[in-house]
Design an enzyme around this catalytic site. Structure first.
Site, short mmCIF file in Angstrom:
data_model
loop_
_atom_site.label_atom_id
_atom_site.label_comp_id
_atom_site.label_asym_id
_atom_site.label_seq_id
_atom_site.Cartn_x
_atom_site.Cartn_y
_atom_site.Cartn_z
N ALA A 33 0.83 -1.21 0.00
CA ALA A 33 0.00 0.00 0.00
C ALA A 33 0.86 1.26 0.00
O ALA A 33 0.55 2.25 -0.67
CB ALA A 33 -0.93 0.00 1.21
N SER A 81 23.39 -21.68 -28.25
CA SER A 81 22.65 -22.64 -27.44
C SER A 81 23.65 -23.47 -26.63
O SER A 81 24.86 -23.36 -26.81
CB SER A 81 21.81 -23.54 -28.33
OG SER A 81 22.62 -24.15 -29.30
N LYS A 123 17.86 -24.23 -14.87
CA LYS A 123 17.59 -23.84 -16.26
C LYS A 123 16.12 -23.46 -16.38
O LYS A 123 15.25 -24.33 -16.43
CB LYS A 123 17.93 -24.98 -17.22
CG LYS A 123 17.81 -24.59 -18.68
CD LYS A 123 18.22 -25.73 -19.60
CE LYS A 123 18.15 -25.30 -21.05
NZ LYS A 123 16.78 -24.94 -21.46
N ARG A 144 16.61 -13.80 -28.68
CA ARG A 144 17.76 -14.57 -29.15
C ARG A 144 17.66 -14.80 -30.66
O ARG A 144 18.66 -14.75 -31.36
CB ARG A 144 17.82 -15.91 -28.42
CG ARG A 144 18.94 -16.81 -28.93
CD ARG A 144 18.93 -18.16 -28.20
NE ARG A 144 19.99 -19.03 -28.73
CZ ARG A 144 19.87 -19.80 -29.80
NH1 ARG A 144 18.72 -19.83 -30.46
NH2 ARG A 144 20.87 -20.54 -30.21
N CYS A 415 7.36 -43.15 -53.82
CA CYS A 415 7.39 -41.92 -53.04
C CYS A 415 5.98 -41.38 -52.85
O CYS A 415 5.22 -41.27 -53.83
CB CYS A 415 8.25 -40.89 -53.77
SG CYS A 415 8.18 -39.23 -53.05
#
Length: 787
Positions: A33, A81, A123, A144, A415
């Site tokens: 306060a 990293s 971390k 980053r 494929c």
């Protein structure tokens, strides 16, 4: 100064101090306060005297006008990293590599060796950011991003309550870039989701997503309304002095008002690190915030500099992750995706399940060998694991829950994208006198760039930042260009017209002109970037740089035989065959020809690098032919006796009997080898190319003209404080020197900074010239090299 101005300065100083005690020290000295009363008084005074409002006032955290987009920020010191440890053995291996890199005794039965000191901290599961302070004032915040380039989020970080707009105390560097994590506490996350649900807004899956989404709002007022917090863990660019240890540096940042982890500790050796890891793991659920592991860093900044960096991570830090979260779910189907190199990869389609706060519907299966190892069938109940941001994995099949109608997983014969045949790769193992074929774990579509999936991925790679860096060509745009038939190879990018692009989804006049300008600007790449952009299997950035530096021209690289390529450092037999096969492929040669015809002009082409002139030896050449029973010593004897390849090919039994210590088995093997016409022809072909390239043992040895250190070998050790060792290496290589990792009698000079160990001792023992950093900088200046 007016009374209002004086009172404003007093209130700001008092509120800054209370913020510091509350957010950093966790020692509030007044009730909320009373804080609110002081804050409201300051707010009223600034409203009445708007000319006295400053950007570092505690009232300026409410956010401003919404932005149309974030600007880019280039990190002067890359935000890398961290490598990961998942098991105790991984951490012990990291500690071993650190001690070996620092030349510290490893210990044996009679002693434990020298322990490295590590800083330890949790971390945090948040978003990495950079805060730039100049003369103690916050001037910029950035994400980053990809480590090299991030987004300018200055307006948003100013709204985070525990980020000081002005540093406390005194003595801070003129320029201080602080790095840390923006996160949201568990309680703050629950409050935010409750508020979002009440107002009909979007709720978040977990605190990390909530923090990332809140920080990347274009409207900073939204960011200001979110319960974000900041915790710093290190620094980037610094112009000034900081303590010489990681822990000391963080504690100094705390003195200046920056929040650091209250769990920061110092550990001596790997075993104390493991004790810290176990302790935090046991208390993990009681912490006020989410963590996914522990970060260990070598405490000495000098030792950090000595250890240096790999391509994307420091050698002096590691993240020890906690065991991943796991859940049960059902495997609904297995689909197959086609990658840039044609690899056909199975992907698990799952009944959606929440794992570690994230809804998971897909998981990687890697390859068909992994499917077989798991014994996986469609319809199975499986255990899914997710750790942090790692792609979810199928860990195990719950066999007792297998349904009666479970179906086996089969690799498609055609494929799924283009319908071409799918073939299993063959692995070639080459040894003395023979090649052994075995089946690889990868299946490939043989359609190459006729396959839309491979074409899209190849072009996405070609235009990527580290390749030709064509701005404006994101994945979706490339897919449009391929799907509409506008491009069928990277060469077609250079035929695109304004009329073709402007009608595509998401394009208007300006964006079209910008894209075409960016494509035009990409026509002058360096040879190394171009080689990397081609997407040759197993050829990354470093190998592309080596090929460009060593061979000097695209013509030589295209023509190089595998046996010639293996004379280059770090190019093994398999990579050499991949490179040769790529350039032998008619389609690839056609595309490269079209790129050149359409205006791509390679830069930095030249002659064979002087380091590789006459780099081969006849003995080494014979050894590389992999003739059974002819090892390096035998090759040396043959080279000494006959002096030429033709002499060795023509040698008869009587000649071979004159070779010292060449036994009958080796002599017979040599004759059998060269009696096969194809072997003799191949050996002559390789020798001819070595001669054409200037790499032959009879070629002229060269010094790099104009480079004063050509032919010299230098070694760097210890801590370099003015520049990093990577920068020092670049400077030396630019002057023609070779930079080695160890000292030998051939070493011309050792540059030794503080903390130099065994390399300095060996240099002294061998009488190698030694320079400290000041002398090294003076030597560089003498050659006209500046920082």
């Amino acid at each position: 100064m007016t009374d209002a101005a004086t009172r404003i300065l007093q209130l700001r100083a008092e509120l800054d101090q209370h913020n510091h005690r509350y957010y950093v020290l966790d020692e509030p000295s007044i009730p909320d306060a009373e804080y609110d009363r002081l804050f409201n008084e300051l707010k009223a005074l600034e409203a009445a005297n708007p000319e006295l409002v400053s950007a570092d006032s505690p009232t300026q955290r409410v956010g401003g006008s919404a932005l149309s987009a974030f600007g880019e920020v280039r990190h002067e010191v890359p935000m890398l990293s961290l490598g990961n440890a998942f098991e105790e053995a991984d951490l012990l291996d990291f500690d071993r590599r650190v001690r070996e890199g620092l030349d510290l005794p490893a210990g044996d039965l009679f002693g434990g060796g020298v322990d490295v000191e590590y800083s330890c901290e949790p971390k945090l599961d948040g978003l990495a950011v950079s805060l730039l302070y100049e003369q103690g004032k916050l001037v910029r915040g950035a994400t980053r991003g990809d480590g090299s380039t991030g987004e300018d989020i200055s307006a948003n970080v100013r709204t985070i309550r525990n980020v000081p707009l002005k540093l406390q105390g005194e003595g801070w560097p003129a320029v201080l870039e602080v790095r840390g994590e923006v996160f949201m506490s568990k309680a703050g996350f629950e409050r935010l989701n409750a508020s979002q649900a009440e107002s009909g807004g979007k709720t978040f899956a977990n605190p990390r997503n909530a923090a990332a989404g809140s920080l990347r709002q274009l409207d900073s007022k939204i960011t200001a309304s979110r319960p974000l917090e900041f915790c710093c863990y290190g620094v980037g660019r610094v112009e000034g002095e900081l303590p010489a240890t990681q822990v000391g540096m963080l504690q100094q940042l705390k003195v200046w008002g920056l929040p650091i982890s209250r769990e920061l500790k110092l550990a001596k050796g790997a075993h104390e690190c493991l004790d810290y890891y176990r302790d935090i793991g046991e208390r993990r659920q009681s912490l006020a915030y989410e963590i996914d592991g522990v970060v260990f860093k070598v405490n000495s900044i000098g030792q950090q500099r000595e250890l240096g960096f790999r391509a994307r991570e420091p050698r002096w830090a590691i993240a020890h992750k906690f065991p991943a979260s796991e859940e049960l779910t059902e495997l609904l189907d297995v689909e197959f995706q086609v990658g840039r190199t044609g690899a056909v990869t199975p992907v698990a389609r799952l009944k959606p399940v929440k794992v570690a706060g994230v809804m998971v519907a897909n998981a990687t299966l890697h390859n068909m060998d992994e499917v077989a190892r798991l014994g996986l069938m469609i319809g199975d109940t499986v255990i899914i694991r997710r750790a942090g941001d790692v792609i979810p994995q199928v860990m195990q099949v719950v066999l007792e829950r297998r349904p009666a109608d479970a179906r086996p997983v089969h690799i498609p014969e055609q494929c799924p994208v283009c319908g071409s045949a799918v073939e299993r790769t063959q692995l070639v193992k080459r040894s003395k006198g023979k090649e052994t074929l075995s089946e690889g774990s990868v299946y490939r579509c043989v359609g190459r760039l006729a396959c839309a999936a491979q074409l899209k991925q190849a072009i996405i790679h070609y235009v990527s930042r580290r390749a030709l860096d064509i701005e404006g060509l994101g994945d979706k745009i490339v897919e449009q260009l391929v799907d509409t038939g506008l491009i069928t190879s990277p060469a077609d990018l250079y035929t695109l017209t304004y009329e073709q692009v402007v009608v595509l989804e998401g394009f208007a006049d300006l964006s079209t002109r910008n894209l075409l300008a960016s494509i035009a600007e990409s026509k002058r790449p360096s040879l190394a970037r171009f080689i990397y952009a081609l997407g040759i299997p197993d050829v990354g950035e470093e190998t592309a740089k080596l090929l460009a530096r060593a061979l000097g021209s695209l013509t030589r690289i295209q023509a190089a035989l595998p046996e010639v390529l293996t004379w280059l450092p770090d190019v093994g037999g398999e990579v050499a065959h991949e490179i040769h096969s790529f350039f032998e492929d008619e389609h690839n040669r056609t595309v490269i020809g079209l790129l050149r015809e359409r205006g791509v002009e390679l830069q930095e082409e030249g002659e064979l690098h002087a380091e590789f002139a006459a780099c081969t030896t006849l003995a080494g050449f014979i050894d590389k032919l992999n003739i059974p029973f002819i090892a390096a010593t035998g090759a040396e004897k043959l080279a000494s006796r006959f002096g030429s390849l033709e002499g060795i090919i023509a040698a008869d039994w009587l000649d071979l009997r004159q070779v010292e210590r060449l036994n009958e088995k080796a002599a017979r093997s040599l004759r059998d080898f060269f009696d096969k016409p194809e072997n003799a022809a191949r050996a002559r072909q390789v020798e001819t190319q070595l001669r054409d390239f200037g790499m032959h043992w009879e070629s002229e040895k060269k010094q790099v003209e104009g480079l004063p250190l050509a032919g010299q070998t230098w070694v760097l050790t210890g801590t370099l404080e003015v520049m990093s060792r990577d920068v020092a290496k670049d400077k030396l290589e630019g002057l023609g020197a070779k930079v080695a990792g160890s000292v030998s009698a051939k070493t011309h000079c050792l540059v030794a900074g503080p903390g130099a160990g065994s390399k300095l001792a060996k240099a002294s023992e061998l009488g190698v010239k030694v320079l400290d950093e000041a002398q090294f900088l003076a030597a560089l200046a003498g050659y006209g090299v500046t920082l």
